[in-house]
Design a protein around this motif. Structure first.
Motif, PDB file in Angstrom:
ATOM      1  N   GLY A 115       0.723  -1.256   0.030  1.00  0.00           N
ATOM      2  CA  GLY A 115      -0.052  -0.086  -0.225  1.00  0.00           C
ATOM      3  C   GLY A 115       1.046   1.546  -0.039  1.00  0.00           C
ATOM      4  N   GLU A 116       0.176   2.429   0.476  1.00  0.00           N
ATOM      5  CA  GLU A 116       0.795   3.603   0.255  1.00  0.00           C
ATOM      6  C   GLU A 116       1.047   4.128   1.625  1.00  0.00           C
ATOM      7  N   LEU A 117       1.891   4.899   1.643  1.00  0.00           N
ATOM      8  CA  LEU A 117       2.397   5.819   3.141  1.00  0.00           C
ATOM      9  C   LEU A 117       1.297   6.064   3.671  1.00  0.00           C
ATOM     10  N   LYS A 118       0.266   6.904   2.942  1.00  0.00           N
ATOM     11  CA  LYS A 118      -1.001   7.550   3.666  1.00  0.00           C
ATOM     12  C   LYS A 118      -1.767   6.455   4.532  1.00  0.00           C
ATOM     13  N   ARG A 123      -0.704   4.306   6.511  1.00  0.00           N
ATOM     14  CA  ARG A 123      -0.057   4.344   7.931  1.00  0.00           C
ATOM     15  C   ARG A 123       0.083   5.544   8.871  1.00  0.00           C
ATOM     16  N   TYR A 124      -0.477   6.679   8.149  1.00  0.00           N
ATOM     17  CA  TYR A 124      -0.615   7.847   8.918  1.00  0.00           C
ATOM     18  C   TYR A 124      -1.419   7.679  10.240  1.00  0.00           C
ATOM     19  N   GLY A 125      -0.908   7.803  11.406  1.00  0.00           N
ATOM     20  CA  GLY A 125      -1.511   7.547  12.592  1.00  0.00           C
ATOM     21  C   GLY A 125      -0.898   6.677  13.643  1.00  0.00           C
ATOM     22  N   PHE A 126      -1.607   6.231  14.621  1.00  0.00           N
ATOM     23  CA  PHE A 126      -0.859   5.580  15.603  1.00  0.00           C
ATOM     24  C   PHE A 126      -1.039   4.113  15.428  1.00  0.00           C
ATOM     25  N   GLY A 142       8.509   7.788  15.603  1.00  0.00           N
ATOM     26  CA  GLY A 142       7.534   8.353  14.798  1.00  0.00           C
ATOM     27  C   GLY A 142       8.460   8.741  13.383  1.00  0.00           C
ATOM     28  N   SER A 143       7.850   8.907  12.434  1.00  0.00           N
ATOM     29  CA  SER A 143       8.253   9.504  11.010  1.00  0.00           C
ATOM     30  C   SER A 143       7.154  10.684  10.786  1.00  0.00           C
ATOM     31  N   VAL A 144       7.792  11.774  10.555  1.00  0.00           N
ATOM     32  CA  VAL A 144       6.836  13.027  10.213  1.00  0.00           C
ATOM     33  C   VAL A 144       7.127  13.238   8.511  1.00  0.00           C
ATOM     34  N   ILE A 145       6.313  13.037   7.564  1.00  0.00           N
ATOM     35  CA  ILE A 145       6.355  13.156   6.209  1.00  0.00           C
ATOM     36  C   ILE A 145       5.434  14.117   5.683  1.00  0.00           C
ATOM     37  N   THR A 146       5.742  15.109   4.983  1.00  0.00           N
ATOM     38  CA  THR A 146       4.700  16.072   4.097  1.00  0.00           C
ATOM     39  C   THR A 146       3.808  15.512   3.061  1.00  0.00           C
ATOM     40  N   ASP A 147       2.789  15.504   3.148  1.00  0.00           N
ATOM     41  CA  ASP A 147       1.752  15.011   2.183  1.00  0.00           C
ATOM     42  C   ASP A 147       1.654  15.883   1.152  1.00  0.00           C
ATOM     43  N   THR A 148       2.041  15.652  -0.002  1.00  0.00           N
ATOM     44  CA  THR A 148       1.891  16.826  -1.078  1.00  0.00           C
ATOM     45  C   THR A 148       0.777  17.269  -1.743  1.00  0.00           C
ATOM     46  N   ILE A 149      -0.257  16.255  -1.656  1.00  0.00           N
ATOM     47  CA  ILE A 149      -1.694  16.542  -1.927  1.00  0.00           C
ATOM     48  C   ILE A 149      -2.434  17.588  -0.995  1.00  0.00           C
ATOM     49  N   LYS A 152       1.698  18.052   6.978  1.00  0.00           N
ATOM     50  CA  LYS A 152       2.436  17.044   7.835  1.00  0.00           C
ATOM     51  C   LYS A 152       1.991  15.809   8.119  1.00  0.00           C
ATOM     52  N   GLU A 153       2.155  14.853   7.905  1.00  0.00           N
ATOM     53  CA  GLU A 153       1.609  13.605   8.571  1.00  0.00           C
ATOM     54  C   GLU A 153       2.525  12.859   9.362  1.00  0.00           C
ATOM     55  N   ALA A 154       2.174  12.146  10.393  1.00  0.00           N
ATOM     56  CA  ALA A 154       2.880  11.159  10.898  1.00  0.00           C
ATOM     57  C   ALA A 154       2.579   9.784  11.235  1.00  0.00           C
ATOM     58  N   ILE A 155       3.606   8.832  11.054  1.00  0.00           N
ATOM     59  CA  ILE A 155       3.387   7.428  11.108  1.00  0.00           C
ATOM     60  C   ILE A 155       4.035   7.242  12.760  1.00  0.00           C
TER      61      ILE A 155
END
Length: 392
Positions: free
Chosen positions: A116-119, A121-124, A150-157, A161-164
């Motif tokens: 799947g995609e990174l999105k 996995r955003y959350g806890f 944690g890993s903080v990644i910017t969602d370009t859409i 900033k989102e966090a895993i």
């Protein structure tokens, strides 16, 4: 107060001058036969990357290098790296650099081990298994990402900033070598140092803080307040660099367990929208949020103020805490942090969007004082130097 808490530190830490030279041995111990080094072009041109690769070569460990990391790492960059290296039989990742490199390495590890995609996995706690084994080697004293889960990644859409957030994301090993921070420019030393200070203060004042995180936070606040100006003033001051790296490291341990607050809830949307350096954004909002939060726990805010250098004698708890606000403003000014209004691309027309994003941010839940979207809007306006306004 009666606490119920868990404290889990899944990352082994190897701290000391020259410890980077051990990375080859440690990679072998972790079963690494083919390592992917995730770093940025600036570091790739310094002697730091060569020290890592020399150590790997000495131990006969093969490696590949991905050096296209940018500040505020983006989802597309993580996917790009994954697509480039997914068929290379990588069995160990190595994040070398600041938080951007280390967070990207974690996200690449997720893509290597999950469909799947990174999105997705955003959350806890949304990972099903451990990511590819990871060694982190920080070259800034800021994020503490070498010991965080944690890993903080910017969602370009969405420009957010989102966090895993998951224990399965934790590095297996942090190699923390103060010598690697000696070449850091003043501006980055200042911004990353204020990031670490923000971590410590927000973890200490968080509404889910506990005794171990409190102890770590207070020590981090004290040594960062003392040594950050020295590290900015003289980048070759090894004692200052050592203490800043310890402060950053243990602040990372603290906020992993106590979370953060409204400073990060405001700073991350700013970084997502404008690509503002994370440490700069934190520095700008920290004094204002600290002042807003004082009524929620004056004693804890006064304790922070004393650690920052406030004199307590003959003052009320509230007065001591207010001195902390002054000291935070003075520290940011002394080390050259810009004002909110002086950032190039900030548009007050965006404050409604930023306030909404901050209000929805996970860190709003753990901030020591409750905030509404309108409270956030006022804080953005006050920090910018506008008169307080109510949103419609």
């Amino acid at each position: 107060m009666i606490w119920d808490f868990n404290f889990n530190l899944p990352t082994s830490i190897e701290f000391g001058n020259g410890t980077v030279n051990n990375v080859g041995k440690r990679a072998k111990e972790l079963g690494g036969n083919k390592v992917l080094i995730i770093t940025d072009k600036g570091l790739a041109q310094t002697g730091i990357l060569k020290r890592v690769t020399d150590s790997l070569e000495q131990e006969g460990v093969s490696f590949l290098v991905y050096d296209e990391i940018t500040p505020n790492p983006k989802d597309v960059d993580c996917v790009k790296a994954y697509e480039k290296f997914k068929d290379e039989n990588i069995d160990l990742l190595l994040g070398l650099g600041g938080g951007s490199s280390m967070d990207t390495a974690k996200a690449i590890g997720v893509l290597f081990t999950h469909e799947g995609e990174l999105k997705d996995r955003y959350g806890f706690n949304l990972l099903e298994r451990d990511i590819t084994p990871l060694i982190c080697i920080p070259t800034t004293s800021g994020t503490g990402s070498e010991v965080t889960t944690g890993s903080v990644i910017t969602d370009t859409i969405t420009k957010q900033k989102e966090a895993i957030l998951d224990l399965k994301l934790a590095p297996k090993l942090a190699i923390v070598d103060p010598e690697l921070t000696l070449t850091l420019p003043k501006s980055i030393t200042a911004a990353t140092g204020m990031d670490a200070l923000t971590h410590a203060i927000e973890a200490y004042t968080s509404n889910i803080a506990e005794p171990i995180s409190d102890a770590l936070s207070l020590y981090a606040i004290e040594i960062i307040a003392k040594y950050l100006p020295l590290a900015v003033e003289n980048g070759n001051d090894l004692e200052a660099r050592q203490n800043m790296l310890v402060g950053s490291l243990i602040a990372g341990m603290a906020f992993t367990h106590a979370d953060l607050g409204a400073v990060h809830a405001m700073a991350e949307p700013l970084g997502g929208l404008y690509d503002t350096p994370h440490g700069v954004a934190n520095s700008i909002f920290l004094p204002h949020v600290f002042e807003y939060n004082i009524p929620s726990n004056p004693e804890k805010h006064a304790t922070v103020a004393v650690k920052l250098g406030a004199k307590a004698e003959g003052k009320t708890v509230e007065e001591i805490a207010q001195e902390g606000v002054v000291l935070l403003h003075e520290l940011a000014s002394k080390i050259g942090i810009p004002k909110f209004r002086d950032l190039d691309n900030v548009d007050p027309e965006d404050f409604e969007f930023l306030a909404e994003s901050a209000f929805k941010h996970l860190c709003t839940i753990t901030n020591s004082r409750k905030l509404s979207k309108d409270d956030y809007l006022k804080l953005f306006q006050i920090t910018y130097g506008m008169k307080m306004q109510h949103s419609s």
